[in-house]
Design a protein around this motif. Structure first.
Motif, PDB file in Angstrom:
ATOM      1  N   MET A 171       0.766  -1.196  -0.030  1.00 27.26           N
ATOM      2  CA  MET A 171      -0.040   0.000  -0.147  1.00 27.26           C
ATOM      3  C   MET A 171       0.686   1.210  -0.035  1.00 27.26           C
ATOM      4  O   MET A 171       0.314   2.163  -0.530  1.00 27.26           O
ATOM      5  CB  MET A 171      -0.811  -0.212   1.365  1.00 27.26           C
ATOM      6  CG  MET A 171      -1.966  -0.979   1.130  1.00 27.26           C
ATOM      7  SD  MET A 171      -3.003  -1.317   2.654  1.00 27.26           S
ATOM      8  CE  MET A 171      -3.809   0.064   2.990  1.00 27.26           C
ATOM      9  N   LYS A 172       2.097   1.228   0.782  1.00 27.06           N
ATOM     10  CA  LYS A 172       2.938   2.470   0.628  1.00 27.06           C
ATOM     11  C   LYS A 172       3.496   2.723  -0.675  1.00 27.06           C
ATOM     12  O   LYS A 172       3.785   3.700  -1.092  1.00 27.06           O
ATOM     13  CB  LYS A 172       4.141   2.076   1.684  1.00 27.06           C
ATOM     14  CG  LYS A 172       3.614   2.215   3.031  1.00 27.06           C
ATOM     15  CD  LYS A 172       4.817   1.978   4.065  1.00 27.06           C
ATOM     16  CE  LYS A 172       4.622   2.041   5.264  1.00 27.06           C
ATOM     17  NZ  LYS A 172       5.428   1.414   6.386  1.00 27.06           N
ATOM     18  N   HIS A 173       3.409   1.703  -1.523  1.00 24.02           N
ATOM     19  CA  HIS A 173       4.087   1.755  -2.778  1.00 24.02           C
ATOM     20  C   HIS A 173       3.115   2.281  -3.993  1.00 24.02           C
ATOM     21  O   HIS A 173       3.512   2.197  -5.198  1.00 24.02           O
ATOM     22  CB  HIS A 173       4.658   0.754  -3.274  1.00 24.02           C
ATOM     23  CG  HIS A 173       6.327   0.478  -2.614  1.00 24.02           C
ATOM     24  ND1 HIS A 173       6.358  -0.061  -1.383  1.00 24.02           N
ATOM     25  CD2 HIS A 173       7.439   0.894  -3.070  1.00 24.02           C
ATOM     26  CE1 HIS A 173       7.744  -0.335  -1.091  1.00 24.02           C
ATOM     27  NE2 HIS A 173       8.250   0.470  -2.026  1.00 24.02           N
ATOM     28  N   LEU A 174       1.849   2.565  -3.603  1.00 25.08           N
ATOM     29  CA  LEU A 174       0.762   2.962  -4.351  1.00 25.08           C
ATOM     30  C   LEU A 174       1.265   4.240  -4.885  1.00 25.08           C
ATOM     31  O   LEU A 174       1.373   5.268  -3.995  1.00 25.08           O
ATOM     32  CB  LEU A 174      -0.654   2.848  -3.882  1.00 25.08           C
ATOM     33  CG  LEU A 174      -1.345   1.368  -3.659  1.00 25.08           C
ATOM     34  CD1 LEU A 174      -2.451   1.762  -2.440  1.00 25.08           C
ATOM     35  CD2 LEU A 174      -1.509   0.469  -4.594  1.00 25.08           C
ATOM     36  N   SER A 175       0.955   4.529  -6.224  1.00 26.36           N
ATOM     37  CA  SER A 175       1.312   6.030  -6.703  1.00 26.36           C
ATOM     38  C   SER A 175       0.575   6.049  -8.028  1.00 26.36           C
ATOM     39  O   SER A 175      -0.029   5.073  -8.853  1.00 26.36           O
ATOM     40  CB  SER A 175       2.743   6.044  -7.147  1.00 26.36           C
ATOM     41  OG  SER A 175       3.156   5.002  -7.931  1.00 26.36           O
ATOM     42  N   GLY A 176       0.059   7.274  -8.226  1.00 24.08           N
ATOM     43  CA  GLY A 176      -0.741   7.622  -9.279  1.00 24.08           C
ATOM     44  C   GLY A 176      -1.888   8.626  -8.865  1.00 24.08           C
ATOM     45  O   GLY A 176      -2.196   8.847  -7.608  1.00 24.08           O
ATOM     46  N   PRO A 177      -2.657   8.990  -9.562  1.00 21.53           N
ATOM     47  CA  PRO A 177      -3.961   9.977  -9.424  1.00 21.53           C
ATOM     48  C   PRO A 177      -4.851   9.445  -8.459  1.00 21.53           C
ATOM     49  O   PRO A 177      -5.646  10.035  -7.933  1.00 21.53           O
ATOM     50  CB  PRO A 177      -4.274  10.376 -10.822  1.00 21.53           C
ATOM     51  CG  PRO A 177      -3.799   9.334 -11.803  1.00 21.53           C
ATOM     52  CD  PRO A 177      -2.639   8.840 -11.057  1.00 21.53           C
ATOM     53  N   TYR A 178      -5.019   7.886  -8.685  1.00 28.71           N
ATOM     54  CA  TYR A 178      -6.217   7.319  -7.762  1.00 28.71           C
ATOM     55  C   TYR A 178      -5.541   6.476  -6.811  1.00 28.71           C
ATOM     56  O   TYR A 178      -6.205   5.638  -6.151  1.00 28.71           O
ATOM     57  CB  TYR A 178      -6.763   6.317  -8.813  1.00 28.71           C
ATOM     58  CG  TYR A 178      -7.345   6.814  -9.967  1.00 28.71           C
ATOM     59  CD1 TYR A 178      -8.390   7.840  -9.759  1.00 28.71           C
ATOM     60  CD2 TYR A 178      -7.045   6.719 -11.198  1.00 28.71           C
ATOM     61  CE1 TYR A 178      -9.315   8.445 -11.045  1.00 28.71           C
ATOM     62  CE2 TYR A 178      -7.741   6.929 -12.221  1.00 28.71           C
ATOM     63  CZ  TYR A 178      -8.784   8.108 -12.183  1.00 28.71           C
ATOM     64  OH  TYR A 178      -9.346   8.777 -13.308  1.00 28.71           O
TER      65      TYR A 178
END
Length: 398
Positions: A171-178
């Motif tokens: 979850m910490k590595h989620l990236s992007g507009p959403y």
């Protein structure tokens, strides 16, 4: 139309499909590989006829559809097939049929739909269409089978099991507009064990603060679960609840450029893409045939529940189970009946030989409680979610 007529027309339909070499196609119109297998039309026909007999003899009466017209596939709907699927999964749980048999029947029903709806075929009269859901719904039904009765072995599933600390790492590595939206959805999954589609449809009113539970309303098989929450879990869900405006407001709303709410299918594609990329960035080593998916977060919830019972005695776990049942209202009896059936299953040979039956062991109670919290009620399904403290399981099996 009586059963004999329906079966005769089914024979005719698949004979014509074979003669015309009609192909099943996916949602993009691409022909499926099984069209090229020898005898596929015969297999479809035989499986479809088995489904038809069960729908006429069992499903329609249960749905109160006693008029003869409901024997005709043109008068079936999604509920018809969902009820059939529910009945067959129950039979699989009892060990009466294999999961692959049910999957084959779903392929046959999809073939029946596709071939009957083809303009070159006019067997069930009037060029009317069978409306039981398209190929995307067919895929969902296959996923339902996998979740309800499991793949042939939990070791063959490509969806890797995930520890809670790994879930947070991904979850910490989620990236992007959403990314914030995706993180919130996954946060709900790891605290409630909800499937992603259930999380998408979760509303403010489903967080019942005064009774310390979260209601999982929109689940596969029309199951509804009032999930008891820990103090921390309830605090997490209350925070989401406070951000929603009205009782019917979605907790995880996501709108497109036109300002309209995205469909569950669109949301799922976004979430799948974000999790795939985040898992790759996290760099957690997995076997070659395994990968982290959205469903892995549900598995981390299950493992967390199971681990929380380690060291508990029989009375303590039974108390947990009874607390769960007390929240289920009228549905408690259905769940209790399923638990009793599971007890009969583990006592099958004792019953057949007229011997005294045994109660669940402490370890089995741990698995049953975990199963209930995952909206199941069987022991065998738990192996698809968690690594149990039994000698048959390696601690780090994915």
């Amino acid at each position: 139309m009586n059963k004999t007529e329906v079966l005769a027309k089914t024979d005719e339909l698949f004979k014509l499909a074979d003669e015309k070499r009609l192909a099943r196609v996916d949602e993009k119109g691409k022909a499926l590989k099984d069209n090229h297998r020898g005898g596929s039309y015969i297999t479809y026909r035989d499986d479809a006829k088995r489904v038809i007999r069960t729908i006429i003899n069992v499903v329609n009466p249960r749905l109160g559809r006693t008029a003869a017209k409901y024997n005709n596939p043109l008068f079936w709907d999604k509920e018809t097939v969902e009820k059939y699927l529910e009945i067959r999964c129950e039979q699989s749980i009892k060990g009466e049929i294999a999961p692959k048999t049910i999957a084959g029947e779903m392929h046959a029903i999809d073939a029946l739909r596709q071939f009957s709806n083809n303009k070159e075929i006019n067997v069930f009269s009037g060029h009317k269409k069978i409306k039981i859901g398209g190929y995307e719904v067919h895929r969902e039904r296959l996923s339902y089978i996998k979740e309800e009765v499991g793949s042939y072995s939990y070791k063959t599933s490509s969806w890797a099991k995930m520890r809670m600390n790994e879930a947070h790492t991904v979850m910490k590595h989620l990236s992007g507009p959403y990314s914030e939206w995706a993180r919130n959805v996954l946060d709900t999954v790891i605290h409630t064990g909800a499937r992603s589609t259930t999380a998408f449809m979760m509303e403010k009113r489903h967080i019942v603060t005064e009774n310390n539970y979260t209601r999982l309303e929109y689940q596969k098989g029309n199951k509804k679960t009032n999930l008891p929450m820990t103090e921390f879990g309830m605090a997490v869900m209350n925070e989401k609840k406070e951000k929603a405006k009205n009782p019917g407001s979605l907790l995880h709303s996501l709108k497109g450029p036109d300002g309209k709410e995205l469909s569950n299918k669109q949301k799922q594609k976004i979430l799948d893409r974000y999790v795939s990329k985040a898992a790759e960035k996290a760099g957690i080593e997995l076997p070659d045939n395994k990968k982290f998916t959205v469903h892995s977060f549900r598995k981390s919830f299950g493992q967390n529940i199971y681990d929380s019972t380690r060291g508990m005695n029989r009375d303590e776990i039974n108390r947990k189970i009874n607390e769960f049942l007390a929240l289920q209202g009228a549905n408690a009896k259905v769940i209790q009946d399923r638990m009793n059936r599971e007890k009969r299953r583990i006592n099958k040979y004792n019953i057949e030989r007229g011997r005294s039956t045994r109660e669940f062991t402490v370890e089995e109670l741990r698995a049953m409680y975990t199963s209930l919290m995952l909206s199941h009620s069987r022991l065998d399904i738990v192996s698809h979610y968690v690594n149990r403290d039994i000698k048959q399981h390696e601690p780090d099996t994915r």
